[in-house]
Design a protein around this motif. Structure first.
Motif, short mmCIF file in Angstrom:
data_model
loop_
_atom_site.label_atom_id
_atom_site.label_comp_id
_atom_site.label_asym_id
_atom_site.label_seq_id
_atom_site.Cartn_x
_atom_site.Cartn_y
_atom_site.Cartn_z
N SER A 254 0.80 -0.89 -0.12
CA SER A 254 -0.10 0.04 -0.09
C SER A 254 0.92 1.25 0.21
CB SER A 254 -1.63 -0.11 1.20
OG SER A 254 -0.01 -0.35 2.73
N GLY A 255 2.18 1.71 0.28
CA GLY A 255 2.98 2.20 0.18
C GLY A 255 3.90 2.40 -0.92
N ALA A 256 3.77 1.52 -2.51
CA ALA A 256 3.85 1.58 -3.52
C ALA A 256 3.94 2.73 -4.08
CB ALA A 256 3.47 0.22 -4.64
N ALA A 257 4.74 3.16 -5.15
CA ALA A 257 4.93 4.43 -5.87
C ALA A 257 3.55 4.66 -6.07
CB ALA A 257 6.13 4.78 -6.52
N GLY A 258 3.04 6.09 -6.97
CA GLY A 258 1.85 5.28 -7.95
C GLY A 258 0.59 4.95 -7.28
N ILE A 259 0.52 5.16 -5.53
CA ILE A 259 -0.89 4.76 -4.92
C ILE A 259 -0.73 6.34 -4.41
CG2 ILE A 259 -2.32 4.39 -3.61
CD1 ILE A 259 -0.46 1.16 -3.79
N VAL A 260 -1.88 7.20 -4.88
CA VAL A 260 -1.81 8.87 -4.09
C VAL A 260 -3.19 8.89 -4.00
CG1 VAL A 260 -0.28 9.23 -6.89
CG2 VAL A 260 -2.75 9.46 -6.97
N ARG A 261 -3.52 9.92 -3.01
CA ARG A 261 -4.46 10.02 -2.24
C ARG A 261 -5.61 11.52 -3.14
NH1 ARG A 261 -3.60 13.85 2.77
NH2 ARG A 261 -2.87 15.43 1.45
N ALA A 262 -7.25 11.01 -2.76
CA ALA A 262 -7.71 11.74 -4.28
C ALA A 262 -7.66 13.61 -4.57
CB ALA A 262 -9.31 12.01 -3.37
N ILE A 263 -6.89 13.31 -2.70
CA ILE A 263 -7.50 15.53 -2.58
C ILE A 263 -5.93 15.87 -3.56
CG2 ILE A 263 -6.11 14.90 -0.57
CD1 ILE A 263 -8.73 17.56 -1.54
N ASP A 264 -5.07 15.42 -3.07
CA ASP A 264 -4.06 15.65 -4.01
C ASP A 264 -4.37 15.67 -5.12
OD1 ASP A 264 -2.30 15.84 -1.22
OD2 ASP A 264 -1.97 13.72 -1.62
N TYR A 265 -4.61 14.00 -6.28
CA TYR A 265 -5.22 14.20 -7.38
C TYR A 265 -5.30 15.52 -8.01
CZ TYR A 265 -6.88 12.40 -12.01
OH TYR A 265 -6.64 12.27 -13.36
N LEU A 266 -7.09 16.01 -7.93
CA LEU A 266 -7.55 16.38 -7.82
C LEU A 266 -7.39 18.20 -7.58
CD1 LEU A 266 -11.41 15.21 -5.92
CD2 LEU A 266 -10.11 14.89 -8.19
N THR A 267 -6.83 18.65 -6.48
CA THR A 267 -6.09 19.33 -6.81
C THR A 267 -5.10 19.78 -7.21
OG1 THR A 267 -6.12 19.35 -4.11
CG2 THR A 267 -4.55 21.30 -5.06
N ALA A 268 -4.04 18.98 -7.83
CA ALA A 268 -3.24 19.49 -9.09
C ALA A 268 -3.85 19.08 -10.14
CB ALA A 268 -2.76 17.84 -9.06
N SER A 269 -5.15 19.03 -10.69
CA SER A 269 -5.43 18.78 -11.96
C SER A 269 -6.43 20.39 -12.22
CB SER A 269 -6.77 18.06 -11.55
OG SER A 269 -7.45 17.76 -12.49
N ASN A 270 -7.19 21.19 -10.96
CA ASN A 270 -7.50 21.99 -10.95
C ASN A 270 -6.98 22.81 -10.63
OD1 ASN A 270 -10.33 21.69 -10.07
ND2 ASN A 270 -10.16 20.87 -8.72
N ARG A 271 -5.38 23.32 -10.14
CA ARG A 271 -4.31 24.10 -10.31
C ARG A 271 -3.92 24.37 -11.13
NH1 ARG A 271 -2.06 26.32 -6.43
NH2 ARG A 271 -2.10 26.28 -4.13
N LYS A 272 -3.79 23.40 -12.68
CA LYS A 272 -3.80 22.81 -13.75
C LYS A 272 -4.73 23.69 -14.56
CE LYS A 272 -0.60 21.76 -16.53
NZ LYS A 272 -0.10 22.31 -16.86
N SER A 273 -6.40 24.24 -13.85
CA SER A 273 -6.97 24.29 -14.79
C SER A 273 -6.97 26.06 -14.88
CB SER A 273 -8.03 23.73 -14.30
OG SER A 273 -8.62 22.48 -14.34
N PHE A 274 -6.26 26.98 -13.54
CA PHE A 274 -5.82 27.28 -13.02
C PHE A 274 -5.03 28.13 -13.95
CE2 PHE A 274 -8.29 27.33 -9.02
CZ PHE A 274 -9.54 28.01 -9.27
N GLY A 275 -3.77 27.60 -14.60
CA GLY A 275 -2.75 27.61 -14.91
C GLY A 275 -1.55 27.97 -14.61
N ASP A 276 -1.25 27.28 -12.99
CA ASP A 276 -0.52 27.05 -11.92
C ASP A 276 0.41 26.01 -12.13
OD1 ASP A 276 -2.42 29.04 -10.70
OD2 ASP A 276 -2.40 27.29 -8.89
N GLU A 277 1.47 26.00 -11.73
CA GLU A 277 2.59 24.64 -12.62
C GLU A 277 2.53 24.16 -11.17
OE1 GLU A 277 7.04 26.30 -12.80
OE2 GLU A 277 6.20 27.91 -14.12
N VAL A 278 2.37 22.98 -11.57
CA VAL A 278 2.30 22.45 -10.91
C VAL A 278 2.89 21.12 -11.15
CG1 VAL A 278 0.51 20.34 -10.19
CG2 VAL A 278 -0.15 22.33 -11.15
N PRO A 279 4.06 21.26 -10.38
CA PRO A 279 5.20 19.86 -10.75
C PRO A 279 4.98 18.64 -10.65
CG PRO A 279 6.06 22.11 -9.25
CD PRO A 279 4.84 21.67 -9.71
N GLU A 280 4.34 17.90 -9.66
CA GLU A 280 3.28 16.35 -10.07
C GLU A 280 3.05 15.62 -10.56
OE1 GLU A 280 2.80 19.47 -7.58
OE2 GLU A 280 3.27 18.34 -5.47
N PHE A 281 2.01 17.07 -11.27
CA PHE A 281 1.99 16.83 -13.14
C PHE A 281 2.64 17.22 -13.88
CE2 PHE A 281 -0.82 18.30 -16.08
CZ PHE A 281 -2.40 17.46 -15.96
#
Length: 477
Positions: A254-281
């Motif tokens: 359950s600690g493997a890379a590629g398993i992520v939290r929904a809040i992190d995933y959705l926040t990154a996507s919404n930040r992209k929509s705002f035009g922010d730089e999102v390194p994790e994306f």
């Protein structure tokens, strides 16, 4: 005698605003429903039966005067419809877009029970308020009198903003503290644009700012400022932080890379929509493009994740849920939208573990529904020997949210919490165990709906007005 504009449900069928074709909407993050034309809004509002006991109103957390503004819409009296709508709801254009109407007002519509199809309440509500903004009926906040009392609100989500609006209109000096760089909470960073376009939220933020609400953003209480400092600055404090701690998954890998939290995933996507730089994306960590995506969970957050992954160009998107479709907590309308867009639901399935140091697959156990538990929901039971592996390059955990340990995080003594970690507050006044400190929204009731947070924020604001009023009276004597 003038013709009655209402009770047309016998002759006029239910008609939602046109929904964009799934192949189109997969390509962008714009809202999927078109706006009603004026004639169509009048027509659909006229289907209301104006029943003596409006279940739509009693099943709305805000008890919106739905039959009244439907009748006014049908009569073409849109400005009056807006006035009635906003009298009970701080953000009607947001509720019109994201409330699960199929579980609340529309799901309890009397004509729906009689087989005629519910009135499209949410779509008419959205139409009324969008029109009000276009026509300039939404007035700036201008208190008739300025008062010296100040209130500090921790959290710029729907509960905090609803309270800020109400307190500012009463003339109090309001400061909102939030850890993010934009206010709006999950309305800004949690809910995707295809359900709630961000300019709708930013417009309300600007209205509050222009109306004299002070926002202190990028401010992490407990680090950048202490709770005691906020309390010392203000006559009353409202805690409206929401719940952001994600429930976790156990099991091998359950600690493997590629398993992520929904809040992190959705926040990154919404930040992209705002035009922010999102390194994790940019690195691909929180980007579903070209990946086999598995989302675990069955609530509205899971629906937001699967539909976001489709739009990011995932190779495949599957949603694992341990119960069946009928027992899913998420909106059935959202499930249908997701299926149209290409999401595959794998019912009666639960994760047992994960393979690969960087996730390669989810070990899935098949379930069946057994006897009901104390809440009446059937309990999922394992089917022995039914395990299999679901290939995955990205796994998103959407298992719900829990409260952070605020007394510990903030170093506060005497702030009582429940056994679930939520803040203990009076269910009428929202007062906590600390004098002059109130709490509202998810941090009190647990993860819930935006509409409940708005109700709580409005109620808490009224209690705070009462509290500072009494304090001012005592000081004057």
């Amino acid at each position: 005698m003038a013709e009655n504009p209402m009770l047309k449900f016998v002759n006029v069928p239910r008609d939602m605003p046109e929904k964009r074709d799934a192949s189109q909407r997969r390509e962008d993050f714009n809202e999927i429903y078109a706006e009603y034309a004026d004639a169509k809004a009048k027509e659909q509002a006229s289907r209301c039966s104006q029943c003596g006991v409006p279940y739509c109103q009693s099943h709305c957390p805000l008890h919106n005067n739905i039959p009244d503004w439907l009748m006014l819409t049908a009569e073409g009296r849109l400005q009056e419809a807006y006035e009635i709508s906003q009298a009970t709801n701080t953000f009607p254009e947001i509720c019109g877009r994201i409330c699960p109407q199929d579980r609340l007002c529309e799901g309890n519509c009397v004509i729906e029970q009689s087989g005629h199809g519910t009135v499209t309440i949410g779509s008419v509500e959205k139409y009324i308020t969008d029109t009000a903004w276009e026509e300039g009926w939404v007035k700036p906040i201008k208190p008739s009198v300025e008062r010296p009392e100040t209130v500090g609100i921790i959290g710029a989500g729907p509960g905090g903003l609803a309270a800020a609006d109400r307190l500012r209109r009463a003339g109090l000096q309001v400061t909102v503290y939030d850890r993010y760089d934009r206010s709006g909470g999950l309305m800004t960073y949690g809910i995707p644009g295809f359900k709630l376009e961000k300019d709708v939220v930013m417009r309300r933020n600007k209205q509050l700012e222009d109306g004299g609400v002070t926002f202190v953003l990028n401010c992490d209480v407990g680090k950048d400022i202490t709770f005691d400092e906020i309390r010392a600055k203000h006559d009353a404090v409202l805690i409206a932080t929401g719940v952001y701690k994600s429930r976790d998954l156990q099991g091998p890998g359950s600690g493997a890379a590629g398993i992520v939290r929904a809040i992190d995933y959705l926040t990154a996507s919404n930040r992209k929509s705002f035009g922010d730089e999102v390194p994790e994306f940019e690195s691909g960590e929180l980007n579903a493009e070209g990946k086999r995506v598995v989302v675990i969970g069955g609530g509205d957050t899971a629906m937001d994740c699967v539909r976001t992954a489709i739009r990011q160009g995932a190779e495949s998107v599957k949603c694992l849920y341990r119960r069946d479709r009928a027992n899913m907590p998420g909106s059935q309308r959202e499930v249908q939208n997701a299926e149209e867009e290409g999401v595959e639901f794998v019912w009666l399935s639960a994760p047992k573990g994960f393979s690969g140091d960087t996730v390669e697959g989810v070990m899935v156990q098949k379930m069946r529904l057994g006897a009901p538990d104390a809440t009446g929901r059937q309990v999922p039971e394992l089917i022995e020997g039914s395990d299999y592996v679901e290939d995955a390059d990205l796994v998103i955990k959407a298992l719900g949210f829990e409260p952070e340990d605020l007394p510990k995080l903030w170093g506060v003594d005497g702030l009582d919490v429940t056994r679930w970690g939520t803040i203990k507050a009076d269910f009428r006044t929202h007062a906590t165990s600390l004098d002059g400190v109130y709490a509202a929204g998810d941090i009190v009731r647990g993860a819930s709906l935006v509409v409940w947070a708005i109700r709580d924020g409005r109620e808490a604001a009224d209690a705070i007005l009462d509290y500072v009023g009494k304090a001012a009276k005592v000081a004057a004597e």
